[in-house]
Design a protein around this motif. Sequence first.
Motif, mmCIF file in Angstrom:
data_model
loop_
_atom_site.group_PDB
_atom_site.id
_atom_site.type_symbol
_atom_site.label_atom_id
_atom_site.label_comp_id
_atom_site.label_asym_id
_atom_site.label_seq_id
_atom_site.Cartn_x
_atom_site.Cartn_y
_atom_site.Cartn_z
ATOM 1 N N LYS A 22 -14.025 8.947 9.046
ATOM 2 C CA LYS A 22 -14.648 9.029 7.716
ATOM 3 C C LYS A 22 -14.399 7.764 6.883
ATOM 4 O O LYS A 22 -14.848 7.685 5.748
ATOM 5 C CB LYS A 22 -14.179 10.249 6.899
ATOM 6 N N PRO A 211 -4.561 16.132 8.725
ATOM 7 C CA PRO A 211 -3.275 16.738 8.363
ATOM 8 C C PRO A 211 -3.214 17.152 6.906
ATOM 9 O O PRO A 211 -2.390 17.993 6.539
ATOM 10 C CB PRO A 211 -2.263 15.623 8.654
ATOM 11 N N GLY A 213 -5.936 18.346 5.312
ATOM 12 C CA GLY A 213 -7.034 19.276 5.047
ATOM 13 C C GLY A 213 -8.384 18.605 4.831
ATOM 14 O O GLY A 213 -9.362 19.277 4.501
ATOM 15 N N GLY A 215 -10.231 16.821 2.680
ATOM 16 C CA GLY A 215 -11.085 17.158 1.539
ATOM 17 C C GLY A 215 -12.389 16.375 1.530
ATOM 18 O O GLY A 215 -13.367 16.799 0.906
ATOM 19 N N ASP A 216 -12.424 15.245 2.246
ATOM 20 C CA ASP A 216 -13.647 14.432 2.247
ATOM 21 C C ASP A 216 -14.546 14.713 3.445
ATOM 22 O O ASP A 216 -15.434 13.919 3.750
ATOM 23 C CB ASP A 216 -13.293 12.935 2.194
ATOM 24 N N LEU A 228 -4.869 20.157 -0.932
ATOM 25 C CA LEU A 228 -4.005 19.282 -1.737
ATOM 26 C C LEU A 228 -3.814 19.821 -3.156
ATOM 27 O O LEU A 228 -2.903 19.404 -3.867
ATOM 28 C CB LEU A 228 -4.584 17.859 -1.778
ATOM 29 N N ALA A 245 0.628 15.607 -0.968
ATOM 30 C CA ALA A 245 0.330 14.982 0.331
ATOM 31 C C ALA A 245 1.633 14.669 1.070
ATOM 32 O O ALA A 245 1.761 14.927 2.276
ATOM 33 C CB ALA A 245 -0.481 13.701 0.122
ATOM 34 N N ILE A 260 -1.852 11.839 11.338
ATOM 35 C CA ILE A 260 -2.653 10.632 11.118
ATOM 36 C C ILE A 260 -3.475 10.785 9.844
ATOM 37 O O ILE A 260 -4.708 10.897 9.895
ATOM 38 C CB ILE A 260 -3.549 10.354 12.349
ATOM 39 N N PRO A 261 -2.797 10.815 8.674
ATOM 40 C CA PRO A 261 -3.539 10.948 7.423
ATOM 41 C C PRO A 261 -4.521 9.792 7.255
ATOM 42 O O PRO A 261 -4.171 8.643 7.498
ATOM 43 C CB PRO A 261 -2.438 10.892 6.360
ATOM 44 N N LYS A 262 -5.735 10.158 6.861
ATOM 45 C CA LYS A 262 -6.761 9.136 6.589
ATOM 46 C C LYS A 262 -6.738 8.794 5.115
ATOM 47 O O LYS A 262 -6.697 9.683 4.248
ATOM 48 C CB LYS A 262 -8.142 9.680 6.970
ATOM 49 N N SER A 263 -6.752 7.509 4.813
ATOM 50 C CA SER A 263 -6.999 7.103 3.437
ATOM 51 C C SER A 263 -7.566 5.699 3.446
ATOM 52 O O SER A 263 -7.271 4.907 4.349
ATOM 53 C CB SER A 263 -5.711 7.148 2.604
ATOM 54 N N THR A 265 -7.347 4.199 0.384
ATOM 55 C CA THR A 265 -6.793 3.812 -0.913
ATOM 56 C C THR A 265 -5.390 3.250 -0.701
ATOM 57 O O THR A 265 -4.487 3.995 -0.275
ATOM 58 C CB THR A 265 -6.708 5.053 -1.832
ATOM 59 N N ARG A 268 -2.326 5.279 -1.727
ATOM 60 C CA ARG A 268 -2.126 6.510 -0.940
ATOM 61 C C ARG A 268 -1.656 6.187 0.471
ATOM 62 O O ARG A 268 -0.822 6.907 1.039
ATOM 63 C CB ARG A 268 -3.435 7.290 -0.866
ATOM 64 N N GLN A 271 1.926 5.617 0.098
ATOM 65 C CA GLN A 271 2.606 6.873 -0.229
ATOM 66 C C GLN A 271 2.751 7.770 1.025
ATOM 67 O O GLN A 271 3.772 8.430 1.218
ATOM 68 C CB GLN A 271 1.731 7.560 -1.278
HETATM 69 P P1 A2P Z 1 -9.089 8.481 0.262
HETATM 70 O O1 A2P Z 1 -9.435 8.040 1.652
HETATM 71 O O2 A2P Z 1 -10.239 8.331 -0.685
HETATM 72 O O3 A2P Z 1 -7.830 7.836 -0.258
HETATM 73 P P2 A2P Z 1 -7.232 13.969 6.040
HETATM 74 O O4 A2P Z 1 -6.281 12.927 6.506
HETATM 75 O O5 A2P Z 1 -6.669 15.365 6.133
HETATM 76 O O6 A2P Z 1 -8.571 13.850 6.739
HETATM 77 O O7 A2P Z 1 -7.516 13.730 4.491
HETATM 78 C C1 A2P Z 1 -8.241 12.618 4.039
HETATM 79 C C2 A2P Z 1 -8.584 12.830 2.602
HETATM 80 O O8 A2P Z 1 -7.394 12.926 1.817
HETATM 81 C C3 A2P Z 1 -9.374 11.666 1.998
HETATM 82 O O9 A2P Z 1 -10.265 12.201 1.054
HETATM 83 C C4 A2P Z 1 -8.304 10.813 1.347
HETATM 84 O O10 A2P Z 1 -8.827 10.073 0.264
HETATM 85 C C5 A2P Z 1 -7.356 11.895 0.852
HETATM 86 N N1 A2P Z 1 -5.958 11.432 0.749
HETATM 87 C C6 A2P Z 1 -5.253 10.739 1.666
HETATM 88 N N2 A2P Z 1 -3.987 10.537 1.249
HETATM 89 C C7 A2P Z 1 -3.883 11.110 0.035
HETATM 90 C C8 A2P Z 1 -2.827 11.229 -0.908
HETATM 91 N N3 A2P Z 1 -1.621 10.709 -0.687
HETATM 92 N N4 A2P Z 1 -3.101 11.884 -2.068
HETATM 93 C C9 A2P Z 1 -4.324 12.416 -2.312
HETATM 94 N N5 A2P Z 1 -5.352 12.340 -1.453
HETATM 95 C C10 A2P Z 1 -5.153 11.691 -0.297
#
Ligand code: A2P
Length: 320
Positions: A22, A211, A213, A215-216, A228, A245, A260-263, A265, A268, A271
Amino acid sequence: MSSFVTLSSGQRMPMVGLGTWKSSPGQVKQAVLAALECGYRHIDCAAAYGNEQEVGEALALWIGPGKALRREEVFVTSKLWNTKHEPQDVEEACRTTLAHLGLSYVDLYLMHWPMAFQRGQELMPRRADGSIRYSDTHYRDTWRAMESLVDKGLVKAVGLSNFNARQTDDVISIARHKPVVNQVECHPYLSQTDLLSHCRSVGVSVTAYSPLGSGDRPWASPDQPCLLEDSRLAAISQRHQKTPAQIILRWHIQRGVACIPKSVTPSRIQQNLEVFDFSLSQEDMKLIESINCNERLIVPTVERDGKKVWRDAGHPHFPF
Ligand code: A2P
């Protein structure tokens, strides 16, 4: 709490990696650069994400002679897509991924799903009525072709993704190179306790995708709960002075599950790696475990005859 898990192959895989599903081209290069900069040494990729070339551009700036990192310091995973399950397509698919990532090998190559789609260039081949065009290729035959990638040195280890316990056992029963990982959807709304203990009992490590959930996810609907923002996590979060998170990621780690959290940002991304300086009590762990509702967020559902069913569940190897 170790920040690595040792796989059955002996490889050490960092417990936290950067997810790239994503993350659009245009964003993912910066995300990978930010991750490497703040200390990530595990990047999770897949051909199906359509962004491996850009991930490769970021890796090229960091890895190699005269760069900050040696290749062996970064653990890179990629995945074979469903349209490439025909044994004769597997090596080419892997070589394409390697060319996109600019690497001579990946550390781990997963079969993305047990079901095969009709071969070809279309990512999601569908009929006019929207149903997926599946193929009969069995995942066991695909697995044997993936094993030769290990023999050829194109991948250090092979593994599975989205396989259920029975399918995992089935692969193990014919494997020359054992699957070292099963990467599955896992988060506090889908805690996967049974699959985790099964995988553990057969020596397969589990990596949690989505991991947090996800949200995107493209098909998120406003009537589905947002992990979250769950108030039960907010209380634990306040107590530890960590974000929801971070609480969730710490829960995964304490269960022995890599994640494997996706971000995209940078704040984040940073963090999400700062989860090794605190621990959750048994009570916190139980509380988080108790919010499980077996809610699968990742597979799109549709209404059929008034019932919610998996949209693409028309294949004998569909895992759920
Ligand atoms: P973004 O990429 O805009 O920073 P998952 O890893 O479960 O697929 O979740 C990914 C989603 O969680 C993305 O929308 C991402 O946003 C958001 N996300 C990732 N890390 C954090 C965080 N530390 N706090 C809040 N949202 C987060």
